[in-house]
Design a protein around this motif. Structure first.
Motif, PDB file in Angstrom:
ATOM      1  N   ARG A 194      46.420  42.471  38.246  1.00 52.09           N
ATOM      2  CA  ARG A 194      46.177  43.820  38.790  1.00 52.09           C
ATOM      3  C   ARG A 194      47.487  44.539  39.073  1.00 52.09           C
ATOM      4  O   ARG A 194      47.563  45.769  38.981  1.00 52.09           O
ATOM      5  N   LEU A 253      46.854  48.175  46.109  1.00 59.78           N
ATOM      6  CA  LEU A 253      46.409  48.407  44.745  1.00 59.78           C
ATOM      7  C   LEU A 253      45.065  49.122  44.725  1.00 59.78           C
ATOM      8  O   LEU A 253      44.194  48.845  45.544  1.00 59.78           O
ATOM      9  N   GLU A 272      46.860  43.339  48.416  1.00 63.81           N
ATOM     10  CA  GLU A 272      45.598  43.814  47.844  1.00 63.81           C
ATOM     11  C   GLU A 272      45.333  45.267  48.227  1.00 63.81           C
ATOM     12  O   GLU A 272      44.859  46.061  47.429  1.00 63.81           O
ATOM     13  N   SER A 314      37.933  44.959  41.982  1.00 57.48           N
ATOM     14  CA  SER A 314      38.950  43.915  42.030  1.00 57.48           C
ATOM     15  C   SER A 314      39.006  43.164  43.329  1.00 57.48           C
ATOM     16  O   SER A 314      39.599  42.117  43.419  1.00 57.48           O
ATOM     17  N   VAL A 366      39.392  40.805  36.245  1.00 49.99           N
ATOM     18  CA  VAL A 366      40.040  42.091  36.455  1.00 49.99           C
ATOM     19  C   VAL A 366      39.412  43.179  35.589  1.00 49.99           C
ATOM     20  O   VAL A 366      39.245  44.321  36.031  1.00 49.99           O
ATOM     21  N   ASN A 369      39.946  49.950  41.241  1.00 49.54           N
ATOM     22  CA  ASN A 369      39.603  49.866  39.830  1.00 49.54           C
ATOM     23  C   ASN A 369      40.853  49.693  38.974  1.00 49.54           C
ATOM     24  O   ASN A 369      41.929  50.193  39.302  1.00 49.54           O
ATOM     25  N   THR A 370      40.710  49.006  37.864  1.00 53.32           N
ATOM     26  CA  THR A 370      41.817  48.799  36.944  1.00 53.32           C
ATOM     27  C   THR A 370      42.258  50.121  36.341  1.00 53.32           C
ATOM     28  O   THR A 370      41.434  50.935  35.932  1.00 53.32           O
ATOM     29  N   PRO A 414      44.136  36.865  39.859  1.00 50.38           N
ATOM     30  CA  PRO A 414      43.888  38.264  39.485  1.00 50.38           C
ATOM     31  C   PRO A 414      44.864  39.250  40.106  1.00 50.38           C
ATOM     32  O   PRO A 414      45.144  40.299  39.510  1.00 50.38           O
ATOM     33  N   ASN A 446      47.751  48.380  37.521  1.00 50.21           N
ATOM     34  CA  ASN A 446      47.496  49.373  38.575  1.00 50.21           C
ATOM     35  C   ASN A 446      48.826  49.928  39.064  1.00 50.21           C
ATOM     36  O   ASN A 446      49.321  49.547  40.120  1.00 50.21           O
TER      37      ASN A 446
END
Length: 469
Positions: A130, A193, A190, A165, A159, A196-197, A126, A134
């Protein structure tokens, strides 16, 4: 050259024949370097593991100097170990999700992203997905080809599920959570980012060509739900497992190009035809349902007749190959305005249409340039094929109704085809065969894969799917 402006130097760089020429131009002096570097990084096309390893090895330097901000097109569609001397396992091993995600993040001004099946193993994480959704406000074109791994479906669903996420699915297991905790680089990535998408606001041309593992309920419906604010113009869902239900979740009003070939889950007496009736801006529609010359369609004759009778003011390309219920009745219901405007038309793998009905319809298509008759009975029978070709013969001094018709695609592999019939010459390309006339190259006349840009793709693999297969 010394006194040329930066703008003129950039124009020169853009018209260089190869990246090697641009690289040499950049070495002349600082002014030439500044002008050439944008063109050099505008399109990054990685085809071999050596190229990928070299580019990733210099990524930190490229990022430090700001050159990755010049990347507009990242083309990974032809990545392969073939011909490289590397084993397939080694070529896949170097495409590590963390480093690929970081590269995607660094290319902040990306407008086009193309990914092929050989990269699929990295996109099962994922974090890589992402990285696309993002932080790419300029992204307009997204093209995935040949993704058939169930893990990719799970990653995409995760995702776009709206669960957050940073949360892992329970089925991933405690071991994967522990591994992530131990990977400090991954945790740091991580943290860069948003949770949320974020759907790129300019994304309007999308292809999931031959992504057969993608789930309609867990991915396509939530994905297009998040995409609802975008004005989607080109969509390729060829050879996916979608059903008619999906069209309740798509806005047809801005669509100009739609490829649904091989989508056998679509039926006619459903939400599909009402959806199509609202797609007034549609220029290209591909509903080819044949597979290796064998038709397989859930469309009845009456619904096919209704489909061709719809007035589509901008329609220029219509592919209705593989429909077992395609017959003379359907052809007789063709909307007069549609027939006059069509330039590309396919009846491949249809068995019930007669030569008389076909020629009568062709007489109503004065702008037709390409006709696909592959795997039809009158293309398989040389006598009837000659009849069709001779009927479309035109005298240059007295142009007839078929004057614009330049390419007729026929069944491949037929050794009985003569090399020339009157003005028509036979040409083979990959798995396809054509009769063409005039100064036309039929090999790149009609693409089976929806082109997301109005140009022949430079990617060898995309070109193969488009024109050879």
């Amino acid at each position: 050259m010394r006194h040329l402006s930066i703008e003129l130097l950039e124009l020169i760089a853009e018209n260089c024949q190869s990246s090697k020429d641009i690289s040499q131009l950049s070495r002349v002096n600082q002014q030439h370097h500044a002008a050439a570097i944008r063109s050099l990084f505008h399109t990054v096309a990685i085809k071999t593991p050596q190229q990928y390893a070299a580019f990733l090895g210099h990524r930190d330097l490229f990022r430090k100097r700001g050159w990755l901000k010049h990347v507009r097109c990242l083309d990974l569609s032809s990545y392969s170990a073939r011909g490289s001397g590397w084993t397939e396992a080694k070529a896949k091993a170097i495409v590590e999700p963390h480093s690929l995600a970081q590269l995607l993040i660094d290319c902040v001004n990306l407008t086009q992203l193309y990914v092929g099946e050989e990269m699929m193993q990295a996109f099962v994480e994922p974090i890589v997905i992402r990285a696309i959704f993002n932080g790419h406000p300029r992204l307009e074109v997204l093209d995935f080809t040949g993704f058939c791994d169930r893990k990719f479906t799970d990653a995409m669903a995760h995702v776009f599920s709206g669960d957050g996420s940073n949360k892992k699915n329970k089925k991933d297991g405690d071991e994967l959570l522990l591994a992530m905790d131990e990977d400090e680089d991954l945790l740091e990535l991580e943290s860069q980012l948003p949770e949320n998408t974020v759907m790129p606001p300019r994304l309007n041309r999308i292809s999931f060509y031959m992504c057969m593992a993608l789930s309609q309920s867990s991915f396509f419906i939530p994905f297009f739900g998040q995409l609802a604010k975008n004005e989607l113009t080109r969509l390729d869902l060829a050879n996916t497992k979608i059903t008619s239900e999906l069209f309740n979740h798509l806005d047809p009003t801005s669509l100009t190009h739609l490829n649904l070939q091989g989508c056998h889950g679509i039926s006619c007496c459903s939400a599909f035809l009402p959806f199509l009736s609202q797609a007034k801006d549609l220029i290209e529609l591909n509903l080819n349902m044949s597979f290796n010359g064998i038709g397989g369609s859930n469309f009845c004759s009456e619904c096919l007749a209704h489909l061709v009778s719809m007035d589509m003011p901008r329609l220029r390309t219509l592919n209705l190959g593989g429909h077992g219920n395609m017959d003379d009745h359907v052809l007789s219901n063709f909307c007069e305005a549609n027939a006059r405007r069509l330039e590309y038309f396919s009846l491949a793998s249809t068995k019930q249409v007669t030569v008389d009905a076909l020629l009568k319809l062709l007489g109503r298509m004065p702008q037709l340039k390409y006709l696909n008759l592959a795997h039809t009975w009158f293309a398989l029978d040389l006598k009837y094929l000659v009849c069709v070709l001779q009927s479309t013969h035109t005298d240059k001094r007295h142009p007839g109704i078929y004057a614009d018709l330049k390419v007729i695609e026929v069944s491949p592999g037929n050794s009985r085809y003569p090399q020339q019939i009157q003005e028509w010459k036979l040409v083979h390309h990959g798995r396809r065969s054509y009769y063409s006339r005039g100064q036309v190259d039929p090999r790149f006349y009609y693409s089976n894969k929806l082109l997301l840009l109005d140009q022949i793709p430079s990617s060898p693999m995309t070109k193969y799917w488009s024109y050879s297969n």
